[in-house]
Design a protein around this motif. Structure first.
Motif, short mmCIF file in Angstrom:
data_model
loop_
_atom_site.label_atom_id
_atom_site.label_comp_id
_atom_site.label_asym_id
_atom_site.label_seq_id
_atom_site.Cartn_x
_atom_site.Cartn_y
_atom_site.Cartn_z
N THR A 2 60.85 5.63 -4.21
CA THR A 2 60.80 7.09 -4.35
C THR A 2 59.38 7.56 -4.62
OG1 THR A 2 63.05 7.09 -5.22
CG2 THR A 2 61.75 9.07 -5.60
N SER A 3 58.61 6.80 -5.40
CA SER A 3 57.23 7.20 -5.71
C SER A 3 56.37 7.19 -4.46
CB SER A 3 56.64 6.26 -6.77
OG SER A 3 56.64 4.92 -6.30
N ASP A 4 56.61 6.23 -3.55
CA ASP A 4 55.87 6.22 -2.28
C ASP A 4 56.12 7.49 -1.49
OD1 ASP A 4 54.66 3.80 -2.68
OD2 ASP A 4 56.07 2.64 -1.47
N LEU A 5 57.40 7.91 -1.41
CA LEU A 5 57.75 9.11 -0.65
C LEU A 5 57.10 10.36 -1.24
CD1 LEU A 5 59.88 7.15 0.55
CD2 LEU A 5 61.48 9.06 0.53
N GLN A 6 56.92 10.36 -2.57
CA GLN A 6 56.38 11.54 -3.24
C GLN A 6 54.86 11.59 -3.24
OE1 GLN A 6 58.24 11.11 -7.07
NE2 GLN A 6 60.12 12.19 -6.45
N LEU A 19 52.61 9.28 -1.17
CA LEU A 19 51.92 8.81 0.03
C LEU A 19 52.47 9.53 1.25
CD1 LEU A 19 51.85 4.98 -0.74
CD2 LEU A 19 50.04 6.66 -1.13
N ASP A 20 51.62 10.35 1.87
CA ASP A 20 52.07 11.21 2.97
C ASP A 20 52.62 10.40 4.15
OD1 ASP A 20 52.14 14.03 4.02
OD2 ASP A 20 50.92 13.10 5.58
N ARG A 21 52.06 9.22 4.39
CA ARG A 21 52.50 8.44 5.56
C ARG A 21 53.92 7.90 5.40
NH1 ARG A 21 48.93 5.11 2.83
NH2 ARG A 21 49.60 2.96 2.38
#
Length: 343
Positions: A199-203, A205-207
């Motif tokens: 979930t932190s990646d989705l929030q 990191l735009d890619r």
């Protein structure tokens, strides 16, 4: 449409295409255009979903009175038609890899089917749904008013960004929470489930903003309703579609796919006739219940297809013309117990 698929089929990626849905639009090539699609809802049950009333009460237009002899007079209830506008940002003309930025007639007839179902039954109420090849998100937005969660899937950042925009601008009309629409990237050529991100990646990191989380996968596999509109036009892409359907429909709850298509005819030198080859290839995947029963007894799985009678589906969306080349199929997957998962 996948670039690899087009290359194998010899399709010119730079070819520009335009659907008749956009004929009344000004020919701006690179700038997104916003079209307003109107639909009329004569049913109280669905109109209340879109009403601005906060108390949810239904007000009767039927008045009671007495005539000069003191007898009861009941005024006939007038049929009311509730008109609504769905605003869709799209391209008028696009290259073939970007056809998902246009609005296609199959999406409009599938939206009619959904609006009819929602307004006359509770079949879709509270269920999770996943749309394959969502394009502009038109179909998913039509369903969002009653579904628990709608996964809107396609491939390509530009197409997915456009889905997010359209979901946002229509949230007030369809009265859904924006977080009930989840836009995710889904490449049919890859295995199901797709790669998972935190979930932190989705929030942050735009890619990765359209990547899947583990909870997304679990909820998508429990979706009861799958949707697809105008995804049948290249055989290689059709093969990829049924490959991922086989995997997705084998997971979680029982699923039904509603697939709308537009038959496209071309002159075939082999047949010396005008034929819809893409449609025939699609039909080759579908079996009748009787044929499927025989296959199951032999240890093979199958897709069962049933053509929906469009004469029983009113035309709610006004900005398109129906024709005999438009169809909606109800498709289910019957899996043999003798087959084990290998994915």
């Amino acid at each position: 449409m996948e670039a690899a698929s087009m290359e194998e089929e010899g399709v010119d990626e730079q070819q520009q295409v335009m659907r008749e849905v956009h004929l009344r639009c000004q020919p701006r090539f690179s700038v997104p255009y916003i079209s307003h699609f109107s639909f009329s809802l004569p049913h109280d049950s669905l109109s209340e979903r879109f009403s601005n009333s906060s108390n949810g009460e239904r007000h009767s237009s039927c008045q009671i009175g007495l005539d000069e002899d003191g007898d009861l007079v009941l005024a006939r209830r007038k049929k009311q038609s509730f008109n609504h506008i769905l605003s869709i940002q799209h391209k008028i003309i696009s290259s073939i890899p970007s056809v998902g930025l246009q609005v296609w007639r199959a999406a409009l007839v599938l939206a009619d089917f959904i609006l009819h179902k929602v307004s006359t039954s509770s079949d879709f109420d509270g269920f999770s749904s996943l749309e394959l090849g969502a394009g502009t998100g038109f179909v998913s937005i039509a369903l969002a008013s009653c579904a628990k969660v709608v996964f809107v899937t396609d491939i390509g950042t530009e197409i997915l960004d456009n889905c997010v925009f359209n979901a946002h601008v229509n949230s007030n009309v369809f009265k859904y929470q924006e977080n009930s629409i989840r836009v995710r990237e889904l490449d049919w050529r890859k295995a199901w489930p797709p790669d998972i991100r935190s979930t932190s990646d989705l929030q942050t990191l735009d890619r990765y903003k359209y990547s899947w989380t583990s909870s997304d996968i679990k909820e998508a596999e429990e979706s009861s309703i799958l949707l697809a509109a105008d995804v049948i036009y290249i055989d290689d892409l059709t093969d990829s579609l049924f490959n991922i359907l086989e995997k997705l429909m084998s997971c979680g709850s029982e699923k039904v796919l509603y697939l709308a298509l537009e038959k496209r005819y071309n002159f075939s030198l082999n047949d010396l006739d005008v034929v819809a080859n893409g449609y025939l290839h699609f039909k080759s995947y579908l079996k009748s219940e009787e044929e499927c029963k025989t296959l199951l007894e032999r240890g093979s799985s199958c897709f069962v297809g049933k053509l929906i009678d469009l004469d029983e589906v009113p035309k709610y969306v006004t900005e398109y013309e129906r024709g005999e080349d438009l169809e909606i199929w109800q498709i289910m997957y019957r899996r043999s117990r003798n087959i084990t998962k290998n994915w």
